[in-house]
Design a protein around this motif. Structure first.
Motif, PDB file in Angstrom:
ATOM      1  N   ASP A  20      -0.202  -4.794  18.457  1.00 50.98           N
ATOM      2  CA  ASP A  20      -0.758  -5.335  19.699  1.00 50.98           C
ATOM      3  C   ASP A  20       0.285  -5.399  20.801  1.00 50.98           C
ATOM      4  O   ASP A  20       1.362  -5.979  20.617  1.00 50.98           O
ATOM      5  N   VAL A  21      -0.027  -4.833  21.954  1.00 57.44           N
ATOM      6  CA  VAL A  21       0.826  -4.967  23.136  1.00 57.44           C
ATOM      7  C   VAL A  21       0.524  -6.326  23.750  1.00 57.44           C
ATOM      8  O   VAL A  21      -0.619  -6.631  24.080  1.00 57.44           O
ATOM      9  N   VAL A  22       1.564  -7.156  23.888  1.00 54.12           N
ATOM     10  CA  VAL A  22       1.376  -8.503  24.427  1.00 54.12           C
ATOM     11  C   VAL A  22       2.139  -8.729  25.724  1.00 54.12           C
ATOM     12  O   VAL A  22       1.985  -9.773  26.360  1.00 54.12           O
ATOM     13  N   HIS A  45      14.625  -2.526  41.182  1.00 48.96           N
ATOM     14  CA  HIS A  45      13.781  -3.673  41.527  1.00 48.96           C
ATOM     15  C   HIS A  45      12.750  -3.866  40.425  1.00 48.96           C
ATOM     16  O   HIS A  45      12.034  -2.923  40.069  1.00 48.96           O
ATOM     17  N   ILE A  46      12.696  -5.062  39.880  1.00 46.23           N
ATOM     18  CA  ILE A  46      11.678  -5.391  38.875  1.00 46.23           C
ATOM     19  C   ILE A  46      10.392  -5.695  39.630  1.00 46.23           C
ATOM     20  O   ILE A  46      10.338  -6.651  40.406  1.00 46.23           O
ATOM     21  N   SER A  47       9.397  -4.863  39.428  1.00 45.40           N
ATOM     22  CA  SER A  47       8.178  -5.005  40.217  1.00 45.40           C
ATOM     23  C   SER A  47       6.987  -5.530  39.432  1.00 45.40           C
ATOM     24  O   SER A  47       5.991  -5.913  40.034  1.00 45.40           O
ATOM     25  N   MET A  48       7.083  -5.557  38.108  1.00 36.60           N
ATOM     26  CA  MET A  48       5.974  -6.085  37.308  1.00 36.60           C
ATOM     27  C   MET A  48       6.507  -6.740  36.047  1.00 36.60           C
ATOM     28  O   MET A  48       7.382  -6.185  35.387  1.00 36.60           O
ATOM     29  N   VAL A  49       5.967  -7.901  35.735  1.00 39.91           N
ATOM     30  CA  VAL A  49       6.214  -8.556  34.450  1.00 39.91           C
ATOM     31  C   VAL A  49       4.887  -9.195  34.049  1.00 39.91           C
ATOM     32  O   VAL A  49       4.336  -9.997  34.806  1.00 39.91           O
ATOM     33  N   PHE A  50       4.385  -8.818  32.894  1.00 39.19           N
ATOM     34  CA  PHE A  50       3.135  -9.373  32.389  1.00 39.19           C
ATOM     35  C   PHE A  50       3.327  -9.836  30.953  1.00 39.19           C
ATOM     36  O   PHE A  50       3.911  -9.111  30.145  1.00 39.19           O
ATOM     37  N   ALA A  52       0.756 -11.693  27.947  1.00 43.12           N
ATOM     38  CA  ALA A  52      -0.589 -12.186  27.642  1.00 43.12           C
ATOM     39  C   ALA A  52      -0.580 -13.715  27.668  1.00 43.12           C
ATOM     40  O   ALA A  52       0.314 -14.331  27.082  1.00 43.12           O
ATOM     41  N   PRO A  53      -1.525 -14.338  28.357  1.00 38.40           N
ATOM     42  CA  PRO A  53      -1.516 -15.795  28.502  1.00 38.40           C
ATOM     43  C   PRO A  53      -1.423 -16.556  27.186  1.00 38.40           C
ATOM     44  O   PRO A  53      -0.765 -17.603  27.121  1.00 38.40           O
ATOM     45  N   GLU A  54      -2.015 -16.033  26.140  1.00 43.99           N
ATOM     46  CA  GLU A  54      -1.950 -16.733  24.856  1.00 43.99           C
ATOM     47  C   GLU A  54      -0.543 -16.684  24.249  1.00 43.99           C
ATOM     48  O   GLU A  54      -0.249 -17.391  23.279  1.00 43.99           O
ATOM     49  N   MET A  55       0.348 -15.886  24.836  1.00 39.61           N
ATOM     50  CA  MET A  55       1.731 -15.765  24.360  1.00 39.61           C
ATOM     51  C   MET A  55       2.727 -16.499  25.262  1.00 39.61           C
ATOM     52  O   MET A  55       3.920 -16.478  25.009  1.00 39.61           O
ATOM     53  N   TRP A  56       2.238 -17.137  26.322  1.00 44.25           N
ATOM     54  CA  TRP A  56       3.125 -17.878  27.218  1.00 44.25           C
ATOM     55  C   TRP A  56       3.837 -18.988  26.448  1.00 44.25           C
ATOM     56  O   TRP A  56       3.250 -19.644  25.591  1.00 44.25           O
ATOM     57  N   GLY A  57       5.098 -19.177  26.760  1.00 42.07           N
ATOM     58  CA  GLY A  57       5.873 -20.246  26.144  1.00 42.07           C
ATOM     59  C   GLY A  57       6.549 -19.857  24.837  1.00 42.07           C
ATOM     60  O   GLY A  57       7.208 -20.685  24.213  1.00 42.07           O
ATOM     61  N   ALA A  63      12.740 -12.319  26.540  1.00 45.47           N
ATOM     62  CA  ALA A  63      13.147 -11.203  25.679  1.00 45.47           C
ATOM     63  C   ALA A  63      12.826  -9.870  26.351  1.00 45.47           C
ATOM     64  O   ALA A  63      13.610  -8.916  26.282  1.00 45.47           O
ATOM     65  N   LEU A  64      11.698  -9.813  27.012  1.00 45.02           N
ATOM     66  CA  LEU A  64      11.297  -8.602  27.731  1.00 45.02           C
ATOM     67  C   LEU A  64      12.298  -8.278  28.835  1.00 45.02           C
ATOM     68  O   LEU A  64      12.743  -7.132  28.971  1.00 45.02           O
ATOM     69  N   LEU A  65      12.677  -9.287  29.614  1.00 45.80           N
ATOM     70  CA  LEU A  65      13.645  -9.071  30.689  1.00 45.80           C
ATOM     71  C   LEU A  65      15.018  -8.697  30.136  1.00 45.80           C
ATOM     72  O   LEU A  65      15.720  -7.865  30.726  1.00 45.80           O
ATOM     73  N   ASP A  66      15.414  -9.282  29.011  1.00 44.52           N
ATOM     74  CA  ASP A  66      16.684  -8.898  28.377  1.00 44.52           C
ATOM     75  C   ASP A  66      16.664  -7.419  27.988  1.00 44.52           C
ATOM     76  O   ASP A  66      17.625  -6.691  28.205  1.00 44.52           O
TER      77      ASP A  66
END
Length: 95
Positions: A20-22, A45-50, A52-57, A63-66
């Motif tokens: 699953d892509v989250v 320039h970082i233009s998008m970061v998404f 999934a709301p159920e994975m917030w927190g 980790a994605l930004l790292d």
């Protein structure tokens, strides 16, 4: 969005849990004059970061930004920017 994702100079990182892509983040070459000018070498320039709301927190955004940062360094980018609205508290905490 699809145009940016398919651009040959885009840098995309995808977060998955199993199959699953989250999450995903995208950086593109930075441009002079606050984004309206020509591409500036070594600048992204970082233009998008998404996430999934159920994975917030869960730390997935960090980790994605790292991971994205590592890829940008590999490309030789020495400066990267990101922006968000002052009202976007969640994004401001992440960045």
């Amino acid at each position: 969005m699809w145009e940016k994702l398919n651009a040959p100079d885009a840098c995309v990182v995808v977060g998955r849990i199993g199959a699953d892509v989250v999450a995903m983040a995208l950086a593109e070459p930075g441009r002079e004059h606050d984004g309206s000018g020509p591409i500036e070498p070594g600048y992204g320039h970082i233009s998008m970061v998404f996430v999934a709301p159920e994975m917030w927190g869960w730390g997935i955004g960090g980790a994605l930004l790292d991971g994205l940062h590592g890829k940008l360094v590999e490309r030789g980018w020495v400066r990267t920017t990101v922006w968000t609205r002052m009202s976007n508290d969640r994004a401001r905490r992440l960045y």
